[in-house]
Enzyme design. Sequence first.
Site, mmCIF file in Angstrom:
data_model
loop_
_atom_site.group_PDB
_atom_site.id
_atom_site.type_symbol
_atom_site.label_atom_id
_atom_site.label_comp_id
_atom_site.label_asym_id
_atom_site.label_seq_id
_atom_site.Cartn_x
_atom_site.Cartn_y
_atom_site.Cartn_z
ATOM 1 N N TYR A 138 0.792 -1.223 0.000
ATOM 2 C CA TYR A 138 0.000 0.000 0.000
ATOM 3 C C TYR A 138 0.827 1.278 0.000
ATOM 4 O O TYR A 138 0.315 2.345 0.292
ATOM 5 C CB TYR A 138 -0.928 0.028 1.230
ATOM 6 C CG TYR A 138 -2.087 -0.937 1.155
ATOM 7 C CD1 TYR A 138 -2.119 -1.969 0.240
ATOM 8 C CD2 TYR A 138 -3.160 -0.805 2.015
ATOM 9 C CE1 TYR A 138 -3.179 -2.860 0.186
ATOM 10 C CE2 TYR A 138 -4.230 -1.689 1.970
ATOM 11 C CZ TYR A 138 -4.226 -2.708 1.053
ATOM 12 O OH TYR A 138 -5.282 -3.587 1.007
ATOM 13 N N LYS A 188 2.216 -15.001 4.361
ATOM 14 C CA LYS A 188 2.076 -16.050 3.342
ATOM 15 C C LYS A 188 3.493 -16.423 2.951
ATOM 16 O O LYS A 188 3.900 -16.295 1.794
ATOM 17 C CB LYS A 188 1.261 -15.484 2.160
ATOM 18 C CG LYS A 188 0.893 -16.493 1.105
ATOM 19 C CD LYS A 188 -0.209 -17.428 1.525
ATOM 20 C CE LYS A 188 -0.443 -18.480 0.447
ATOM 21 N NZ LYS A 188 -1.373 -19.530 0.877
ATOM 22 N N ASP A 221 -4.433 -17.490 4.639
ATOM 23 C CA ASP A 221 -5.647 -18.261 4.311
ATOM 24 C C ASP A 221 -6.134 -19.042 5.534
ATOM 25 O O ASP A 221 -7.334 -19.100 5.809
ATOM 26 C CB ASP A 221 -5.450 -19.161 3.077
ATOM 27 C CG ASP A 221 -4.039 -19.699 2.933
ATOM 28 O OD1 ASP A 221 -3.218 -19.467 3.849
ATOM 29 O OD2 ASP A 221 -3.751 -20.369 1.931
ATOM 30 N N ASP A 245 -5.545 -5.401 6.288
ATOM 31 C CA ASP A 245 -6.740 -4.736 5.783
ATOM 32 C C ASP A 245 -7.890 -5.742 5.688
ATOM 33 O O ASP A 245 -9.017 -5.493 6.118
ATOM 34 C CB ASP A 245 -6.420 -4.140 4.399
ATOM 35 C CG ASP A 245 -7.487 -3.188 3.920
ATOM 36 O OD1 ASP A 245 -8.452 -2.945 4.664
ATOM 37 O OD2 ASP A 245 -7.366 -2.689 2.788
ATOM 38 N N ASP A 249 -11.351 -6.350 8.539
ATOM 39 C CA ASP A 249 -12.756 -6.284 8.125
ATOM 40 C C ASP A 249 -13.500 -7.538 8.551
ATOM 41 O O ASP A 249 -14.635 -7.485 9.038
ATOM 42 C CB ASP A 249 -12.864 -6.127 6.601
ATOM 43 C CG ASP A 249 -12.909 -4.666 6.203
ATOM 44 O OD1 ASP A 249 -12.692 -3.814 7.087
ATOM 45 O OD2 ASP A 249 -13.161 -4.368 5.016
#
Length: 346
Positions: A138, A188, A221, A245, A249
Site C-alpha cells: 500500500y 504467506k 488463508d 486490511d 474487516d
Amino acid sequence: MPTIQKTYNVAVIPGDGIGKEITPVAQQVLERAARGVADFSYTYFDLGAERYLRDGSILPDEELDRIKRTDAILLGAIGDPRIKAGILERGLLLKLRFSLDQYVNLRPSKLFRGVESPLKNPGDIDFAVVREGTEGLYCGAGGAVRRGTPQEVATEVSINTAYGVERVVRYAFDLAMRRRRHVTLVHKKNVLVNAGDMWQRIVDDVAKEYPDVTHDYLHIDAATIFMVSQPSRFDVILTDNLFGDILTDEAGEVVGGVGYSASGCINASGEYPSMFEPIHGSAPDIAGKGIANPTAAVLSSAMLLRHLGLDEPAERIERAVEADIEQSGAVQRSTKQIGDDILARL
Ligand code: ATP
C-alpha cells in the site's frame, strides 16, 4: 494547593455525515472519564467531503503542520457519495497516515455481551490486530506502461524494510505484554518467500527479548478460517498492510459489525500524533437523523486515552460501554440517549 493537571492538545476532525454527530459524544465521554486526571484543549479541523466540495481543499499544508503539533487526533468519519472513491482516502486519510508516520494500525476486536455475532459458536472473542501501516503493497510503489493498450503492464510492489517491520513487531510484543501474552504472525511466507522470511526472522529475533510472550505463525488463508472457526485462539495478530486490511474487516464482522469497533493509526515513537476513529464510515443514509450509534466513536476516545498513558479513565470508558451494551444494546436509542446512558455509568 490544587494539583496542576496536564493539558493535552487534541485535533478534532469530525468529518462528514454521522462523524459530526458522534464525535461530540466521544469528546463528552472522554472529558467525563478523565475529569480530575487530565485536561483537553481542542483544535477543530474542517476537513472532509464538505470542505472539498466547498473550496477544493483536502489537507492544506498549513493545517497538516498544525495537526502535527497536537498530542493526538480524534476523527469522526470521512466520505460522501458525491465524491469519487479514492480522492479523500488518498488525499486526506493516507496522507495523514504517511505524513505522521503512523506505522501501526491497531484494531481491537471484542465480542461484547449482548451483541450478536454471526458465528454460531463465537466463544470469547477478544483480540487485537496490529497491522503495519506504511509499507507493503500500500505504499504506492509501482506503475503502468502502455496503459489502455492490449500490451498494458501494471505493477504494484510490496515494500518491506527491516526497519519498518521491526518497529511494528516490537509494538505487537509490547502490546502482548499488556494482554494475554501471545502473538500470532500472519503472512504467506510459503509463497511470498522474501518478505515472509524477513518478517519471520525479525519476529523470532524480537521474541527473544520477550521470554514471557509466546508466538506462533499462520498463513493468511488459515487465519481467515480460524477467524470464523476459532476466533478465541487469538490474542495479538501481527501482520502486514494488505493482509491486515482484509483480516480487520473480517474481524469487525465476527464481533457483530461496524458499530462496536474502533481503530488507531499509531506513531508509537511519539514523534507525531496518533489518530483514533471508529471503523465505520460516514453513513450518509442515516446522517442528520440523530440515530447514529456513537459507541465505536466512544471506544476510539478510550483508545486515545490509553495511547496517552491514561489507562484508568480508558478502562472506565470501556467498562461503561460494555455495561451499556449488555443492558441496553438491543434497545433502539438515539445518539444522544446512548451518549447519556454511557455518561451516566462513568
Ligand atoms: P465507507 O466506504 O466510508 O465505509 P459505507 O457506506 O460503505 O462507507 P458505512 O458508512 O460504515 O459504510 O455504513 C455502512 C452501513 O452501516 C450503513 O447502512 C450505515 O447506516 C450503517 N452504520 C455505519 N455506522 C453506523 C453507526 N455508527 N450507527 C448506526 N449505523 C451505522
